[in-house]
Scaffold this motif. Structure first.
Motif, short mmCIF file in Angstrom:
data_model
loop_
_atom_site.label_atom_id
_atom_site.label_comp_id
_atom_site.label_asym_id
_atom_site.label_seq_id
_atom_site.Cartn_x
_atom_site.Cartn_y
_atom_site.Cartn_z
N GLY A 376 37.39 50.85 53.05
CA GLY A 376 36.68 49.69 52.53
C GLY A 376 35.42 50.10 51.81
N GLY A 377 34.39 49.27 51.96
CA GLY A 377 33.14 49.55 51.26
C GLY A 377 33.33 49.46 49.75
N THR A 378 32.87 50.49 49.05
CA THR A 378 33.03 50.53 47.60
C THR A 378 34.49 50.62 47.20
OG1 THR A 378 30.93 51.72 47.57
CG2 THR A 378 32.15 51.64 45.52
N SER A 379 35.33 51.10 48.11
CA SER A 379 36.76 51.27 47.80
C SER A 379 37.57 50.00 48.01
CB SER A 379 37.35 52.40 48.66
OG SER A 379 36.70 53.62 48.42
N ARG A 394 34.91 52.26 42.67
CA ARG A 394 35.07 53.68 42.34
C ARG A 394 36.55 54.02 42.23
NH1 ARG A 394 33.10 56.43 48.02
NH2 ARG A 394 34.64 55.50 49.42
N TRP A 395 36.83 55.22 41.76
CA TRP A 395 38.21 55.68 41.66
C TRP A 395 38.75 55.99 43.05
CZ3 TRP A 395 38.74 59.38 36.83
CH2 TRP A 395 38.29 58.69 35.69
N LEU A 396 40.07 55.88 43.19
CA LEU A 396 40.70 55.99 44.50
C LEU A 396 41.69 57.15 44.56
CD1 LEU A 396 41.40 52.20 45.16
CD2 LEU A 396 39.39 53.54 45.82
N VAL A 397 42.00 57.54 45.78
CA VAL A 397 42.95 58.63 46.04
C VAL A 397 44.33 58.08 46.33
CG1 VAL A 397 43.54 60.45 47.69
CG2 VAL A 397 41.21 60.28 46.79
N ASN A 398 44.42 56.95 47.06
CA ASN A 398 45.73 56.43 47.46
C ASN A 398 45.66 54.93 47.67
OD1 ASN A 398 45.61 55.94 50.72
ND2 ASN A 398 44.19 57.53 50.04
N LEU A 399 46.81 54.28 47.61
CA LEU A 399 46.96 52.85 47.85
C LEU A 399 48.09 52.62 48.83
CD1 LEU A 399 46.93 51.56 44.15
CD2 LEU A 399 44.95 51.85 45.65
N LEU A 400 48.13 51.43 49.41
CA LEU A 400 49.29 50.96 50.16
C LEU A 400 49.93 49.87 49.31
CD1 LEU A 400 50.94 51.13 52.76
CD2 LEU A 400 49.48 49.34 53.72
N GLY A 401 51.11 50.17 48.74
CA GLY A 401 51.75 49.29 47.78
C GLY A 401 52.97 48.59 48.33
N VAL A 402 53.33 47.47 47.69
CA VAL A 402 54.48 46.66 48.08
C VAL A 402 55.38 46.49 46.86
CG1 VAL A 402 55.27 44.48 49.05
CG2 VAL A 402 53.06 45.43 49.76
#
Length: 733
Positions: A376-379, A394-402
């Protein structure tokens, strides 16, 4: 010409009303009034206004007789009442008709439907076509049997604005119902809600549908790279997605385990996980710190944490799971994922600043029996059907997608029967080949983004084809995305190693390191390839460089950008405005001897024990030290901080976002030092890493002295670190 006063006759269920006797007829009002005109209609039919014939000019030429009130047995509220006067309106075709004013019936009696003429003239009434349509549309309230009009009377259709308005409402309702059908039938939906006073965005996923798939999505160049969420979603095209697990700001490596399509993509070894089988059965569990788990039965695994809800009750133990970071334990905007008893998965995002306890109560309030916290937070983020519902900072490393409408042939894990596994692989390989061939057309046209999307789809469908990874790396290199190209080449080398094509694997891995020397996957895989090729000495050298790079990357103080960020946060806490780059730390420009550093300007002296040496670096704001024969690494840096901030708060800012687990701490006094020593550990791709860090103040700076090593040399490194601490002294004013 005077206005005629016409009374409206109403057709109801039951006996047909009879015309009123002459004694009850009302005379027409006297006086001049604007003439009632009509536009001629085709067909030559004579026109009337409720029994009043119209002449050639469209004027009423004869009065209309009065009408009896409602009969006994009709609407109870209307018995004994005379009908309300009618209003003259024109239809779209120009025909003037009397529009009924509906009676106010508290009993809800809905008999008012049609009109009829009281005293029809030979040429009075609508055309034969209009009459036929009105009779065909009449729906009585007597169980569905149609009621024929009385002899000599005709039924007129309801017209005018009231009829048009009713039709518009009916059509709008039908359209709204049709538009709502896809959403109601969809397995993935989005809504907003306030739970315990906290506003939340909620994506609900119906896991009872076999065509729904929940899976982690990673950035190009994973592991060790970041990518804008908009790019990730555009490339992978999920139905919905939220931020996945945490990642270290220093290394860009995720915190928990990640399994994609039954394949372990990254070992994190901490926190809590959500694990999903190919038939959408979900398991939430805590993971022992630093231990590998068998995820063979699961298609999807994402490790994050801490656990929020277990068995329908709030169950928080973040420090037990290895979370001591203030960014996790404090108040921040949040993402979370939970499961309801109906097997509905809830992806939740809130922009409000909430603590873990409040978030746990939100998930419980939404009906979750199991739930864990996500990054969470900025992400904090949420994506739904092509729109960024919550945009990350900010840019992210991974997501949880559906994903929706996923074929059953594509669902896989490591526990299928051999025949099923082979059939699944053939299906996925065929789809991957189609995606690869489709990518050739945009590639020939220079449409590199579309080519990358299709090539990435091919690599995700067929994770055992190294040629897809190599081609993807080439296109990414054309886009100047060197980190992503290096990641694709390292995955190609890993695939070639599994196929025992060692020379080709070594070539691809070396090429990956040429693009990005910090590529962790290539650094880990290359020594294994050298050993397979019988190149033991090169393997040892590669392993040593790998370990030293890991040690340096996990030293927070070795990252100048993170230290400037820490300095800025400290001054903001003290109420002092500084630039975004923060105040620069001291410049270490003293004299470096064989095993000693002396800086008369800063009043600093550092002596190293036997076997240690200083490493020449371009960064003049820090000193780097290493052991000549063992994998030890030391580091010294000064950071500009305000005097008003306490040491514990500065240490909290230092470790923020690193996800290092605190082992112990104790104060240090004497020998001119006032501060404390902290011991932490972290999980890395090469194994656990331990770090001892001394924090002390002098001359307006916070001095950070760190020593880091692996698990196998931890006990020996403690003695050397104690010697280095004794060799650190401050002199002068």
């Amino acid at each position: 010409m005077s206005w005629p006063e016409a009374l409206l006759s109403i057709e109801r269920d039951g006996p047909v009303w009879q015309p009123a006797p002459p004694s009850r007829q009302r005379p027409l009002p006297s006086g001049d009034a604007p003439p009632l005109r009509r536009r001629p209609l085709p067909g030559g039919d004579a026109q009337c206004v409720s029994g009043v014939p119209l002449d050639a000019d469209g004027l009423a030429s004869a009065p209309c007789r009065a009408m009896e009130g409602p009969p006994e047995g009709a609407c109870p509220a209307e018995r004994g009442k005379r009908p309300r006067p009618a209003r003259v309106r024109r239809t779209n075709g120009g025909q003037p008709l009397l529009a009924a004013i509906p009676p106010r019936c508290p009993s809800g009696w809905a008999g008012l439907r049609l009109r009829r003429c009281i005293a029809p003239q030979p040429s009075c009434g609508p055309s034969a076509r209009q009459t036929a349509r009105a009779n065909a549309k009449q729906v009585p309230r007597d169980g569905g049997r149609r009621q024929a009009p009385a002899a000599g009377h005709k039924l007129l259709p309801l017209s005018g604005r009231r009829g048009i308005g009713t039709g518009i409402v009916a059509v709008c309702g039908l359209v709204a119902a049709l538009l709502a059908l896809p959403a109601a039938a969809s397995s993935v939906s989005h809504r907003t809600a306030f739970v315990n006073g906290i506003g939340c965005h909620i994506v609900q996923v119906n896991l009872n549908s076999p065509k729904v798939k929940v899976t982690p999505i990673v950035a190009l160049g994973f592991p060790g790279s970041v990518e804008p969420m908009q790019w990730i979603c555009k490339r992978t095209q999920p139905t919905a997605a939220v931020t996945g697990t945490f990642f270290s700001k220093a290394t860009k490596l995720p915190v928990g385990d990640i399994v994609i399509d039954g394949r372990l993509a990254y070992f994190g070894g901490m926190g809590s996980v959500i694990a999903i089988t190919p038939d959408n059965r979900v398991v939430f569990e805590r993971v022992p710190y630093g231990r590998h788990q068998d995820w063979g039965a699961f298609e999807t695994v994402l490790g994050s944490g801490p656990t929020l809800v277990t068995g329908g009750e709030v169950a928080l133990a973040p420090r037990h799971e290895g979370f001591s970071d203030s960014h996790v334990l404090g108040r921040a905007s949040r993402n979370a994922v939970g499961l309801t008893p109906a097997n509905k998965l809830l992806l939740v995002a809130t922009r409000e600043l909430v603590g873990l306890w409040e978030l746990a109560r939100v998930m419980k309030g939404l009906g979750c029996i199991e739930a864990i916290n996500l990054d969470g937070g900025t992400s904090t983020s949420m994506y739904y059907r092509g729109k960024m519902v919550v945009k990350p900072g900010r840019w992210l490393v991974n997501l949880l997608g559906v994903y929706e409408n996923v074929p059953a042939q594509s669902r896989t894990c490591k526990c299928e029967l051999p025949t099923e596994r082979e059939a699944i692989y053939r299906w996925r390989a065929a789809r991957a080949s189609e995606a690869y061939l489709r990518a050739m057309e945009p590639l020939a046209k220079g449409e590199l983004e579309e080519a990358v999307r299709l090539l990435d789809e091919a690599t995700r469908l067929d994770s055992l084809n190294a040629s897809y990874q190599v081609r993807l790396a080439g296109v990414l290199a054309q886009q100047q995305k060197v980190e992503a190209a290096s990641g694709a080449l390292s995955r190609a080398g890993e695939i070639l190693l599994a196929k025992r094509l060692y020379k080709e694997a070594a070539s691809r891995l070396q090429e990956a390191l040429d693009y990005n020397p910090s590529n962790r996957l290539a650094q880990v895989t290359l020594p294994r390839v050298y050993r397979k090729l019988g190149m033991g000495s090169r393997a040892e050298i590669a392993e040593y460089h790998l370990r030293m790079n890991e040690l340096e990357d996990n030293l927070i103080a070795a990252h100048p950008a993170l230290m400037r960020e820490m300095s800025t946060e400290a001054y903001e806490l003290a109420g002092v405005q500084v630039t975004k780059t923060g105040k620069r730390g001291p410049r270490l420009s003293g004299q470096i001897g064989e095993r000693a550093y002396v800086d008369p300007v800063l009043g600093l002296r550092l002596e190293l024990p036997p076997g240690w040496e200083f490493v020449a670096r371009d960064d003049a704001s820090a000193l780097l030290m290493r052991h000549r024969f063992r994998a030890y690494l030391g580091h010294l840096r000064g950071v500009s901080v305000p005097e008003s901030i306490e040491l514990d708060k500065l240490v909290e800012l230092y470790y923020g976002g690193s996800f290092q687990r605190e082992l112990y701490k104790f104060p240090i006094h004497g020998a001119g030092l006032r501060g404390g020593k902290w011991a932490t550990e972290m999980v890395s791709m090469g194994g656990p890493i331990y770090c001892d860090t001394l924090f002390t103040r002098s001359a307006g700076y916070l001095w950070i002295l760190s020593l880091t090593t692996g698990e196998e040399l931890r006990e020996q490194a403690r003695q050397d670190f104690d010697s280095i601490i004794k060799g650190l002294t401050f002199f002068g004013g």
